[in-house]
Design a protein around this motif. Structure first.
Motif, mmCIF file in Angstrom:
data_model
loop_
_atom_site.group_PDB
_atom_site.id
_atom_site.type_symbol
_atom_site.label_atom_id
_atom_site.label_comp_id
_atom_site.label_asym_id
_atom_site.label_seq_id
_atom_site.Cartn_x
_atom_site.Cartn_y
_atom_site.Cartn_z
ATOM 1 N N LEU A 139 0.820 -1.212 0.000
ATOM 2 C CA LEU A 139 0.000 0.000 0.000
ATOM 3 C C LEU A 139 0.861 1.273 0.000
ATOM 4 O O LEU A 139 0.456 2.309 -0.531
ATOM 5 C CB LEU A 139 -0.919 -0.033 1.238
ATOM 6 N N ILE A 140 2.064 1.177 0.585
ATOM 7 C CA ILE A 140 2.927 2.367 0.688
ATOM 8 C C ILE A 140 3.407 2.838 -0.690
ATOM 9 O O ILE A 140 3.123 3.977 -1.080
ATOM 10 C CB ILE A 140 4.096 2.134 1.683
ATOM 11 N N HIS B 30 -1.384 14.740 4.127
ATOM 12 C CA HIS B 30 -2.098 15.133 5.349
ATOM 13 C C HIS B 30 -3.052 16.300 5.088
ATOM 14 O O HIS B 30 -4.144 16.349 5.643
ATOM 15 C CB HIS B 30 -1.105 15.449 6.466
ATOM 16 N N GLN C 240 -7.289 7.066 6.434
ATOM 17 C CA GLN C 240 -6.386 6.337 7.329
ATOM 18 C C GLN C 240 -5.051 6.077 6.654
ATOM 19 O O GLN C 240 -3.988 6.359 7.203
ATOM 20 C CB GLN C 240 -7.032 5.011 7.725
ATOM 21 N N ALA C 241 -5.118 5.518 5.441
ATOM 22 C CA ALA C 241 -3.886 5.196 4.722
ATOM 23 C C ALA C 241 -3.096 6.465 4.413
ATOM 24 O O ALA C 241 -1.864 6.475 4.505
ATOM 25 C CB ALA C 241 -4.212 4.443 3.440
ATOM 26 N N VAL D 262 -2.936 9.268 6.129
ATOM 27 C CA VAL D 262 -2.250 9.735 7.345
ATOM 28 C C VAL D 262 -0.980 8.912 7.561
ATOM 29 O O VAL D 262 0.110 9.456 7.758
ATOM 30 C CB VAL D 262 -3.167 9.621 8.590
ATOM 31 N N LEU D 263 -1.119 7.599 7.490
ATOM 32 C CA LEU D 263 0.008 6.725 7.842
ATOM 33 C C LEU D 263 1.113 6.739 6.785
ATOM 34 O O LEU D 263 2.297 6.738 7.129
ATOM 35 C CB LEU D 263 -0.500 5.297 8.068
ATOM 36 N N VAL D 264 0.743 6.773 5.515
ATOM 37 C CA VAL D 264 1.770 6.826 4.473
ATOM 38 C C VAL D 264 2.479 8.182 4.527
ATOM 39 O O VAL D 264 3.695 8.263 4.313
ATOM 40 C CB VAL D 264 1.184 6.524 3.078
ATOM 41 N N ASP E 103 3.085 9.784 7.264
ATOM 42 C CA ASP E 103 4.046 9.594 8.364
ATOM 43 C C ASP E 103 5.279 8.813 7.883
ATOM 44 O O ASP E 103 6.413 9.116 8.266
ATOM 45 C CB ASP E 103 3.397 8.819 9.524
ATOM 46 N N TYR E 104 5.022 7.817 7.076
ATOM 47 C CA TYR E 104 6.112 6.989 6.566
ATOM 48 C C TYR E 104 7.082 7.834 5.715
ATOM 49 O O TYR E 104 8.295 7.784 5.911
ATOM 50 C CB TYR E 104 5.541 5.834 5.749
ATOM 51 N N PHE F 117 7.511 11.001 5.709
ATOM 52 C CA PHE F 117 8.158 11.983 6.563
ATOM 53 C C PHE F 117 9.354 11.347 7.296
ATOM 54 O O PHE F 117 10.453 11.916 7.332
ATOM 55 C CB PHE F 117 7.118 12.494 7.555
ATOM 56 N N SER F 118 9.137 10.160 7.845
ATOM 57 C CA SER F 118 10.223 9.450 8.538
ATOM 58 C C SER F 118 11.344 9.104 7.570
ATOM 59 O O SER F 118 12.531 9.206 7.904
ATOM 60 C CB SER F 118 9.711 8.153 9.165
#
Lengths: 340, 340
Positions: free
Chosen positions: B47-48, B99, B122-123, B125-127, B129-130, B132-133
């Motif tokens: 998904l990423i 975001h 949801q996806a 937001v989390l991707v 974050d990914y 960004f990290s």
């Protein structure tokens, strides 16, 4: 239920307050960490300290920063850098909680209304981003590229684990290994990083840093396994989140996976209706818990958690016995017996 | 409308393709940046790359990484570090877009369905974050604490600006200065960081780094002012986002603020009904655009953007004339005349 008996037996052996003892050992430093947290979340944009403060002051256990502080002591660290680094760890944790609650659409967090329920998902996403950026700013000020590496890698792994969990949602054919990898990524990685940072700040050799990283990693897996069990076995007032949240969200945690695998054809229809199809009606949670009880699922999950914690504690054998080492071992063991 | 005339006049002076020329100057390196981006967004969690790839390959102008590349050239940089740092800048930008779309609940981005419309909030937001990290991981590999400082500070300021914009939503009494500060934070800061990184990687003295940071900052404000104007003056097919998005979301951008301030009592009721109370019905957007036309609001916003761009270009006087300097100046000027 099986868990209750199991738990009562354990509590004779271990201190009930092993986490409190852990905190007590670094009490003054934890006050300093809290000051740093409050200081660094200030912003002329009032919504930021308001929202972040709600979550940060709502009685979290500060387990991750406590691990950083205590691990640095275990390594004989005498400086002050561990204070702001512990605050970093808590900022990263808080940012992931804020985003988690948005992703899960949770209305409760630590027994209070969650930030997204109070201020909306939009603010939670953005304040999470702010805290995350602040964490990196603090690390840059600290100036250790090694620590930046540990925590940026941890953050990437956490986000990756969260996406994976999202992709596994509603899928009862998720492999047990997949499930454990999600737990490792989304929870254990930050435990591991928190502990390793304590060793790195104390300039320890590689084998010591690795031992603490592994301690944290295995402790974290055990901790999360219990957390997943509690979602089917705790009482809302004590665990501070809504019991059955995971169930309603169709999260395929280990308890669900084991219960599904052990269920007969007729029983499986409950899991398919609820977890796969997302059709949760009254009484379903009770039925789910009954099936978990029938197949001793929570007991087995708890035992698996104990195995991870045992592996964790073994890593601490590189250190000589002492107050910090014992407190870490007790806290890790206590977590496998907690019902909250 | 006033803008069209204004724009046509400008297009005789400036190249229509000043942004293309900018890209052409770093064409090969931009290919390398794209490879780095694709390479670094890979993950076993399908998904990423799917979601990130959708946004990254959907025809963005790559303006920010192009600025990093070109500024490093302007400073005579001969190495290869600028490639991965330009990718970092694009990762941070992409994370904020993901975001943003969640926060704004946008259904279109760059003319395609937005990631949140396709894969859910949801996806996204989390991707985000990914990515960004990952950006921070790449910076850590690069090893410059100064660059980590620039980009972590920029990220914190961006998030702070986004929260501020959220807090100002629906508030017609927002001060013009507040509005400009939001623009500076959420857009100009990353332009500034992208340019400054180009100077830092080339190990330039402080006054050169500052000049490029200021060029980027003023260019960024100008760019965003035009973006806000376009939301009331572009055509959906060419701007690649929904015209009137800001209006429907009750965003208090400078065009709205100026139009409200210049409106008479009767006209103000339109702004109060739509922006303040969020009650947008058919025909309201047309009325809003008509009022902006009546009060020459978009023309004034465009002129303000030109002032910022003029300030930006002045900063480049520390460099001797040449291909890169001219291309940057042309591109900045071109942006104030664009209608897309």
């Amino acid at each position: 239920m099986a868990i209750a008996t199991h738990q009562n037996k354990e509590q004779h052996v271990l201190s009930k307050n092993a986490l409190d003892i852990l905190q007590d050992l670094v009490k003054d430093e934890l006050v300093a960490v809290n000051h740093t947290i409050i200081d660094r979340m200030q912003s002329p944009v009032g919504l930021i300290p308001q929202l972040a403060g709600h979550l940060i002051s709502s009685g979290g256990k500060r387990l991750r920063p406590v691990l950083t502080l205590l691990c640095s002591h275990l390594c004989g660290y005498q400086g002050t850098r561990h204070i702001s680094l512990a605050a970093c760890v808590e900022f990263i944790h808080t940012a992931t909680l804020l985003h988690d609650d948005v992703v899960d659409d949770s209305s409760l967090r630590r027994g209070s209304e969650s930030a997204n329920a109070l201020w909306g998902n939009q603010a939670s996403v953005l304040v999470g981003d702010y805290l995350f950026s602040k964490a990196f700013q603090i690390m840059v000020e600290d100036g250790s590229l090694r620590i930046l590496d540990i925590l940026s890698s941890a953050s990437a792994i956490i986000a990756e684990g969260e996406v994976r969990q999202l992709a596994n949602a509603n899928n009862l054919n998720t492999a047990e290994e997949d499930c454990l990898e999600v737990i490792t990524a989304k929870t254990a990685t930050l435990f591991s990083a928190a502990c390793e940072v304590g060793a790195v700040v104390a300039e320890q050799p590689t084998h010591i840093c690795r031992a603490l990283a592994k301690f944290g990693l295995n402790f974290g897996v055990g901790f999360q396994l219990i957390d997943d069990a509690i979602d089917y076995g705790g009482a809302q007032a004590t665990i501070g989140k809504t019991v059955g949240d995971d169930f309603r969200e169709g999260k395929v945690t280990l308890p669900v996976l084991l219960a599904y695998q052990r269920s007969n054809k007729e029983e499986r229809s409950l899991w398919e209706k609820t977890i796969e199809q997302g059709n949760v009606t009254e009484g379903d949670l009770t039925c789910a818990i009954r099936l978990m009880d029938k197949y001793k699922v929570l007991q087995d999950v708890r035992n698996k958690a104990k195995e991870y914690v045992a592996t964790a504690c073994k890593e601490l054998e590189v250190f000589t016995e002492g107050q910090e080492r014992n407190a870490l071992i007790d806290a890790a063991r206590f977590c496998t017996t907690r019902a909250f």
